[in-house]
Design an enzyme around this catalytic site. Structure first.
Site, PDB file in Angstrom:
ATOM      1  N   ASN A 157      43.419  19.680  -1.772  1.00  0.00           N
ATOM      2  CA  ASN A 157      44.646  19.203  -2.415  1.00  0.00           C
ATOM      3  C   ASN A 157      44.663  19.736  -3.850  1.00  0.00           C
ATOM      4  O   ASN A 157      43.968  19.221  -4.712  1.00  0.00           O
ATOM      5  CB  ASN A 157      44.650  17.666  -2.382  1.00  0.00           C
ATOM      6  CG  ASN A 157      45.793  17.057  -3.178  1.00  0.00           C
ATOM      7  OD1 ASN A 157      46.731  17.760  -3.573  1.00  0.00           O
ATOM      8  ND2 ASN A 157      45.724  15.754  -3.418  1.00  0.00           N
ATOM      9  N   LYS A 175      46.888  19.556  -6.021  1.00  0.00           N
ATOM     10  CA  LYS A 175      47.685  18.738  -6.957  1.00  0.00           C
ATOM     11  C   LYS A 175      48.599  19.657  -7.780  1.00  0.00           C
ATOM     12  O   LYS A 175      49.060  20.671  -7.262  1.00  0.00           O
ATOM     13  CB  LYS A 175      46.766  17.870  -7.813  1.00  0.00           C
ATOM     14  CG  LYS A 175      45.797  17.060  -6.934  1.00  0.00           C
ATOM     15  CD  LYS A 175      45.054  15.988  -7.657  1.00  0.00           C
ATOM     16  CE  LYS A 175      44.161  15.243  -6.659  1.00  0.00           C
ATOM     17  NZ  LYS A 175      43.424  14.150  -7.245  1.00  0.00           N
ATOM     18  N   HIS A 192      49.490   9.567  -1.087  1.00  0.00           N
ATOM     19  CA  HIS A 192      48.335   9.718  -1.994  1.00  0.00           C
ATOM     20  C   HIS A 192      48.420   8.655  -3.088  1.00  0.00           C
ATOM     21  O   HIS A 192      49.518   8.315  -3.529  1.00  0.00           O
ATOM     22  CB  HIS A 192      48.354  11.126  -2.595  1.00  0.00           C
ATOM     23  CG  HIS A 192      47.096  11.449  -3.335  1.00  0.00           C
ATOM     24  ND1 HIS A 192      46.844  10.994  -4.599  1.00  0.00           N
ATOM     25  CD2 HIS A 192      45.994  12.162  -2.965  1.00  0.00           C
ATOM     26  CE1 HIS A 192      45.649  11.420  -4.984  1.00  0.00           C
ATOM     27  NE2 HIS A 192      45.117  12.124  -4.013  1.00  0.00           N
ATOM     28  N   GLU A 231      47.979   8.799  -6.146  1.00  0.00           N
ATOM     29  CA  GLU A 231      48.703   9.235  -7.349  1.00  0.00           C
ATOM     30  C   GLU A 231      50.214   9.089  -7.149  1.00  0.00           C
ATOM     31  O   GLU A 231      50.947   8.771  -8.078  1.00  0.00           O
ATOM     32  CB  GLU A 231      48.316  10.680  -7.699  1.00  0.00           C
ATOM     33  CG  GLU A 231      46.926  10.738  -8.315  1.00  0.00           C
ATOM     34  CD  GLU A 231      46.187  12.044  -8.109  1.00  0.00           C
ATOM     35  OE1 GLU A 231      46.812  13.058  -7.750  1.00  0.00           O
ATOM     36  OE2 GLU A 231      44.948  12.039  -8.299  1.00  0.00           O
ATOM     37  N   GLU A 254      40.627   7.135   0.763  1.00  0.00           N
ATOM     38  CA  GLU A 254      40.393   7.588  -0.601  1.00  0.00           C
ATOM     39  C   GLU A 254      40.327   6.391  -1.550  1.00  0.00           C
ATOM     40  O   GLU A 254      41.371   5.934  -2.049  1.00  0.00           O
ATOM     41  CB  GLU A 254      41.530   8.511  -1.043  1.00  0.00           C
ATOM     42  CG  GLU A 254      41.603   9.809  -0.278  1.00  0.00           C
ATOM     43  CD  GLU A 254      42.140  10.929  -1.151  1.00  0.00           C
ATOM     44  OE1 GLU A 254      41.477  11.975  -1.222  1.00  0.00           O
ATOM     45  OE2 GLU A 254      43.187  10.755  -1.783  1.00  0.00           O
ATOM     46  N   GLY A 281      38.728  11.717  -8.708  1.00  0.00           N
ATOM     47  CA  GLY A 281      38.672  12.413  -9.993  1.00  0.00           C
ATOM     48  C   GLY A 281      37.714  11.807 -11.001  1.00  0.00           C
ATOM     49  O   GLY A 281      37.779  12.132 -12.187  1.00  0.00           O
ATOM     50  N   SER A 297      36.014  12.552  -5.240  1.00  0.00           N
ATOM     51  CA  SER A 297      34.847  13.192  -5.854  1.00  0.00           C
ATOM     52  C   SER A 297      33.901  13.836  -4.845  1.00  0.00           C
ATOM     53  O   SER A 297      32.681  13.772  -4.983  1.00  0.00           O
ATOM     54  CB  SER A 297      34.102  12.197  -6.749  1.00  0.00           C
ATOM     55  OG  SER A 297      34.930  11.797  -7.828  1.00  0.00           O
TER      56      SER A 297
HETATM   57  P1  PGA Z   1      38.997  14.452  -6.248  1.00  0.00           P
HETATM   58  O1  PGA Z   1      40.442  14.136  -5.673  1.00  0.00           O
HETATM   59  O2  PGA Z   1      38.261  15.241  -5.195  1.00  0.00           O
HETATM   60  O3  PGA Z   1      39.241  15.242  -7.501  1.00  0.00           O
HETATM   61  O4  PGA Z   1      38.334  13.153  -6.501  1.00  0.00           O
HETATM   62  C1  PGA Z   1      40.621  13.764  -4.325  1.00  0.00           C
HETATM   63  C2  PGA Z   1      42.063  13.495  -4.050  1.00  0.00           C
HETATM   64  O5  PGA Z   1      42.801  13.053  -4.943  1.00  0.00           O
HETATM   65  O6  PGA Z   1      42.516  13.714  -2.913  1.00  0.00           O
END
Ligand code: PGA
Length: 260
Positions: A9, A11, A97, A99, A169, A175, A215
């Site tokens: 992803n 983003k 997601h 976010e 998640e 992140g 992560s």
């Molecule tokens: P990350 O993000 O691997 O940077 O933790 C995962 C995600 O948001 O799908």
């Protein structure tokens, strides 16, 4: 055994020229892919066409989008529909997601409509669910997962649910560099499979893939995928560098038998 699914992803990262350079390098590093692993890149909308061209027709790497709207067309300024994504060669679409939920106010009812629209247009939705740190600390992780799954998938037939991939998640792991432990992820995946089985059937949920995201790195992917409860990963930060994304694909292929 379920085929492993690894999704990058991106983003809101990479302009089209950077995306193309990334894909060319990724293809060089991964000339073939193990049959046991499916690899997907999900660039921003603006780079989908360039990435599609760079992947070419023979690449085993597939294309995904990060969001979509549920209507097919019309006066919805700034939105992108399932037929548009399909037309650009997308096979997957990430929906719900955290976010999108926290920064853009997305609620389960709209996520449900998006899943329905994606399935109608033969896009494979990847539904993201997960708890916040406060919810985990309160011991309500299972309840949160249950609620998100029920709200996002209510009214769907078993056959429709079978077409959905779930990504667990935990918000506190996204992140932050602080991945869930394999035990924590496995426990959540078991809950998700149990909830899905109660609304469909164990036979259907046995075929469904549940990914872990938060992560994920080349260093921790192997221990996460050591459990057969974890069918792949949704990767943010570590998918932006070719080296780490390709390493993850190689590690996963080796771990799930046939090498890349
Ligand atoms: P990350 O993000 O691997 O940077 O933790 C995962 C995600 O948001 O799908």
């Amino acid at each position: 055994m379920r085929t492993v699914l690894i999704v990058g992803n991106w983003k809101m990262n990479k302009i089209a020229s950077e995306a193309v350079a990334f894909v060319h390098e990724l293809k060089e590093r991964l000339p073939t892919l193990s049959a046991t692993v499916e690899l997907v890149v999900a660039p921003p909308f603006t780079a989908l066409e360039s990435v599609r061209m760079a992947l070419g027709t023979s690449s085993p790497i597939q294309l995904g989008a990060q969001n979509m709207f549920w209507e097919e067309s019309g006066a919805y300024t700034g939105e992108v529909s399932a037929p548009m994504l399909k037309d650009l060669g997308c096979r997957y679409v990430i929906l719900g997601h955290s976010e999108r939920r926290t920064l853009f106010g997305e609620q389960s009812d709209s996520i449900q409509k998006k899943i329905r629209a994606a399935l109608k247009h033969e896009l494979r939705p990847i539904l993201c669910v997960g708890e916040s740190l406060a919810q985990r600390d309160k011991g309500s992780t299972d309840d949160v997962l249950m609620q998100q799954l029920h709200e996002s998938l209510s009214g769907f037939t078993g056959e429709a649910i079978a077409g959905v991939t779930i990504a667990y998640e935990p918000i506190w792991a996204i992140g932050t560099g602080k991945s869930a432990t394999t035990e924590q992820a496995v426990a959540a995946h078991r809950t998700i499979r149990r909830v899905l089985a109660s609304t469909t059937s164990p036979a259907i949920t046995d075929c469904m893939r549940i990914l872990y995201g938060g992560s994920v790195t080349p260093e921790n992917i192997e221990s996460l995928l050591a459990s057969d409860q974890i069918d792949g990963a949704l990767i943010g930060g570590a998918c932006l560098q070719v080296e780490s994304f390709a390493t993850i694909a190689r590690v996963v292929s080796a771990a799930r038998s046939i090498g890349v």
